[in-house]
Design an enzyme around this catalytic site. Sequence first.
Site, PDB file in Angstrom:
ATOM      1  N   GLY A  13      27.755  21.424   8.203  1.00 54.12           N
ATOM      2  CA  GLY A  13      28.672  20.354   7.614  1.00 54.12           C
ATOM      3  C   GLY A  13      29.675  19.821   8.622  1.00 54.12           C
ATOM      4  O   GLY A  13      30.181  20.899   9.506  1.00 54.12           O
ATOM      5  N   ARG A  17      36.486  16.948   3.982  1.00 51.73           N
ATOM      6  CA  ARG A  17      37.871  16.997   3.330  1.00 51.73           C
ATOM      7  C   ARG A  17      38.834  17.488   4.395  1.00 51.73           C
ATOM      8  O   ARG A  17      39.978  17.691   3.963  1.00 51.73           O
ATOM      9  CB  ARG A  17      37.773  17.925   2.089  1.00 51.73           C
ATOM     10  CG  ARG A  17      37.178  17.363   1.002  1.00 51.73           C
ATOM     11  CD  ARG A  17      36.626  18.277  -0.034  1.00 51.73           C
ATOM     12  NE  ARG A  17      35.465  19.078   0.147  1.00 51.73           N
ATOM     13  CZ  ARG A  17      34.757  19.961  -0.461  1.00 51.73           C
ATOM     14  NH1 ARG A  17      35.196  20.067  -1.717  1.00 51.73           N
ATOM     15  NH2 ARG A  17      33.616  20.494   0.175  1.00 51.73           N
ATOM     16  N   ASN A 390      56.252  25.766  46.751  1.00 48.54           N
ATOM     17  CA  ASN A 390      54.683  26.269  47.002  1.00 48.54           C
ATOM     18  C   ASN A 390      54.052  24.913  47.258  1.00 48.54           C
ATOM     19  O   ASN A 390      52.863  25.075  47.550  1.00 48.54           O
ATOM     20  CB  ASN A 390      54.199  26.819  45.919  1.00 48.54           C
ATOM     21  CG  ASN A 390      54.346  26.243  44.614  1.00 48.54           C
ATOM     22  OD1 ASN A 390      55.106  25.629  44.308  1.00 48.54           O
ATOM     23  ND2 ASN A 390      53.373  26.755  43.827  1.00 48.54           N
ATOM     24  N   ARG A 444      71.778  26.492  56.819  1.00 51.54           N
ATOM     25  CA  ARG A 444      72.445  25.716  56.093  1.00 51.54           C
ATOM     26  C   ARG A 444      73.547  25.159  57.061  1.00 51.54           C
ATOM     27  O   ARG A 444      73.805  25.775  58.164  1.00 51.54           O
ATOM     28  CB  ARG A 444      73.017  26.349  54.893  1.00 51.54           C
ATOM     29  CG  ARG A 444      74.029  27.500  55.182  1.00 51.54           C
ATOM     30  CD  ARG A 444      74.602  28.369  54.164  1.00 51.54           C
ATOM     31  NE  ARG A 444      75.703  29.438  54.646  1.00 51.54           N
ATOM     32  CZ  ARG A 444      75.866  30.587  54.062  1.00 51.54           C
ATOM     33  NH1 ARG A 444      75.252  30.990  53.033  1.00 51.54           N
ATOM     34  NH2 ARG A 444      76.772  31.283  54.606  1.00 51.54           N
TER      35      ARG A 444
HETATM   36  C1  UD1 Z   1      30.007  25.087  -1.970  1.00 48.65           C
HETATM   37  C2  UD1 Z   1      28.757  25.441  -3.490  1.00 48.65           C
HETATM   38  C3  UD1 Z   1      29.803  25.747  -4.335  1.00 48.65           C
HETATM   39  C4  UD1 Z   1      30.656  26.933  -4.357  1.00 48.65           C
HETATM   40  C5  UD1 Z   1      31.416  26.756  -3.045  1.00 48.65           C
HETATM   41  C6  UD1 Z   1      32.257  28.075  -2.464  1.00 48.65           C
HETATM   42  C7  UD1 Z   1      26.867  24.133  -3.284  1.00 48.65           C
HETATM   43  C8  UD1 Z   1      25.998  22.951  -3.683  1.00 48.65           C
HETATM   44  N1  UD1 Z   1      28.007  24.321  -3.652  1.00 48.65           N
HETATM   45  O1  UD1 Z   1      30.557  24.095  -2.419  1.00 48.65           O
HETATM   46  O2  UD1 Z   1      28.978  25.931  -5.844  1.00 48.65           O
HETATM   47  O3  UD1 Z   1      31.767  27.230  -5.244  1.00 48.65           O
HETATM   48  O4  UD1 Z   1      30.594  26.170  -1.929  1.00 48.65           O
HETATM   49  O5  UD1 Z   1      32.983  27.944  -1.360  1.00 48.65           O
HETATM   50  O6  UD1 Z   1      26.268  24.778  -2.506  1.00 48.65           O
HETATM   51  N2  UD1 Z   1      26.162  22.990   4.888  1.00 48.65           N
HETATM   52  C9  UD1 Z   1      25.091  22.822   5.672  1.00 48.65           C
HETATM   53  N3  UD1 Z   1      24.314  21.564   5.368  1.00 48.65           N
HETATM   54  C10 UD1 Z   1      24.571  20.955   4.495  1.00 48.65           C
HETATM   55  C11 UD1 Z   1      25.632  20.907   3.555  1.00 48.65           C
HETATM   56  C12 UD1 Z   1      26.490  21.871   3.712  1.00 48.65           C
HETATM   57  O7  UD1 Z   1      25.151  23.560   6.518  1.00 48.65           O
HETATM   58  O8  UD1 Z   1      23.690  20.085   4.207  1.00 48.65           O
HETATM   59  C13 UD1 Z   1      27.377  24.071   5.062  1.00 48.65           C
HETATM   60  C14 UD1 Z   1      28.766  23.763   5.328  1.00 48.65           C
HETATM   61  O9  UD1 Z   1      28.811  23.467   6.799  1.00 48.65           O
HETATM   62  C15 UD1 Z   1      29.635  24.734   4.826  1.00 48.65           C
HETATM   63  C16 UD1 Z   1      28.871  25.410   3.665  1.00 48.65           C
HETATM   64  O10 UD1 Z   1      27.375  24.879   3.717  1.00 48.65           O
HETATM   65  O11 UD1 Z   1      29.904  25.801   5.750  1.00 48.65           O
HETATM   66  C17 UD1 Z   1      29.113  24.790   2.102  1.00 48.65           C
HETATM   67  O12 UD1 Z   1      29.386  23.516   2.383  1.00 48.65           O
HETATM   68  P1  UD1 Z   1      30.691  22.725   1.299  1.00 48.65           P
HETATM   69  O13 UD1 Z   1      30.220  21.433   1.382  1.00 48.65           O
HETATM   70  O14 UD1 Z   1      31.792  23.297   1.924  1.00 48.65           O
HETATM   71  O15 UD1 Z   1      30.147  22.959   0.079  1.00 48.65           O
HETATM   72  P2  UD1 Z   1      31.451  23.248  -1.219  1.00 48.65           P
HETATM   73  O16 UD1 Z   1      31.534  21.696  -1.867  1.00 48.65           O
HETATM   74  O17 UD1 Z   1      32.542  24.158  -0.850  1.00 48.65           O
HETATM   75 MG    MG Z   2      33.222  24.888   1.035  1.00 47.91          MG
END
Ligand code: UD1
Ligand code: MG
Length: 465
Positions: A13, A17, A390, A444
């Site tokens: 991701g 935010r 230098n 000097r």
């Molecule tokens: C997610 C969980 C939530 C949990 C929280 C804990 C889901 C749907 N929700 O929400 O229940 O309480 O984490 O921190 O799983 N990522 C990918 N590919 C994607 C989407 C996300 O690799 O398509 C990765 C992101 O880079 C990140 C992780 O998954 O490292 C979590 O994604 P994020 O968007 O942070 O999920 P949260 O909204 O925090």
């Molecule tokens: Mg998260």
Amino acid sequence: MHADVSVVILAAGLGTRMKSSLAKVLHRAGGAPLIEHVVRAARAVAPPERIVVVTGHQADQVEAAVRHHGVRFQLQEEQKGTGHALAVCRAQPGLGSGLLLVLYGDCPLLQPSTLDRLIETHRASGAAATVLTARLPDPAGYGRILRDAEGRVASIVEQKDATPEQRAVDEINSGIYCFDAAALWPRLDRLRPSPVTGELYLTDVIALLRQDGLFTAPSLIGDPVEVLGINTRAELAEADRILRARKARALMLDGVTIEKPETVSIDLDVEIGRDAVIGPFAQLLGATRIAPGARIGACSILVNAVLEEGAEVLPFCHIEDSRLAPGARVGPYARLRMRSTVAAGAHVGNFVEMKNSTLGEGAKAMHLAYLGDSTIGPRANIGAGTITCNYDGFRKHPTTIGAGAFIGSNSTLVAPVVIGDGSFVAAASIVTKDVPPDALAIGRAHQVNREGWASARREQEKAKG
Ligand code: UD1
Ligand code: MG
């Protein structure tokens, strides 16, 4: 280490935010990118060839950040949610059976002992999936755990999709799961997009397992701090604070004195020996290594610095990629950079800059000097205000100052130039030619004293009215 455990880390991701053009898992806390912390936790429980990192945004940089661990990578070209991110790993070898841990790359405070416990709980219960959960005073933003009458996990509902009653639940999904791999993969195909966000949620797999009569267990963590998910810069700062507090505490328990530990910043891989003393607000960064008994004064910043036994950095110094030999002393207010070395017992004082320079054993440069591309012999004395010129506007040139040489204050040494062993340079000289050993160089203007000149001048001015 568990031979039958594989780990998938979701890190594709962007992290909307964070409001950043840098992928979220590349943001740094505790002196390393978030993803580095998660990969380290994974490596404590599984061999690197069984760890897969899912990349997407800035995939090349994320790979570069953790490639040194020997882990594998899976590209998720389009980020369609955490369920989709795991599903794209299906073809990775070795993930089809045994236990599969899933971690999120934005969860850097997780401790290996917690993963061990999760695996043990999972094995003992015989569940198809075990979810690491936590109770938070403010669960906002996290997925909520909905338990059934027996206290098992019935489903996980995301904040955005939750009803007001569900939002009132204070038990949250950490995003850390242990799956029975054989039960997981077929269910991932059955995930459907969230009607609210259009994403495929990995969390929905819990309800699917339950529909098929399988059993899904919670594992409630004691210290909820470990599962802090980083979604904003404010959470990033909080994770950084916690990681640094952990590091300082570990060092103190190993015999390092840290004054006002809440004010210092010490990166993850910094090594510090026993009885070293670290002053308030010091920052010890990168691959800095501090030998036993060395001392760092308040507010000094050390980046990839090496201090040998008993070396001392006084307050307010900036030392980068440089080394202090045993008993060397630097500061206050000194700057050392680009492979500078202060040899045993040598002293560097206030407002002295050293760049790519060596100060020999017992030599001194105590005040207001610039020493660039210089080699200074043992016991030499560099007077206040000495400048090595230098740079000629096109290229850099070296200055060599011999053993026991004395450079008078405010001297200008125009490189390339060699000052011989034991020679003297008169104060305020401009030295453009080599000085032989044991010589005196005076470069000097001669001083002229005109007796009675001042009063004659005053009379002259008075006569003008
Ligand atoms: C997610 C969980 C939530 C949990 C929280 C804990 C889901 C749907 N929700 O929400 O229940 O309480 O984490 O921190 O799983 N990522 C990918 N590919 C994607 C989407 C996300 O690799 O398509 C990765 C992101 O880079 C990140 C992780 O998954 O490292 C979590 O994604 P994020 O968007 O942070 O999920 P949260 O909204 O925090
Ligand atoms: Mg998260």
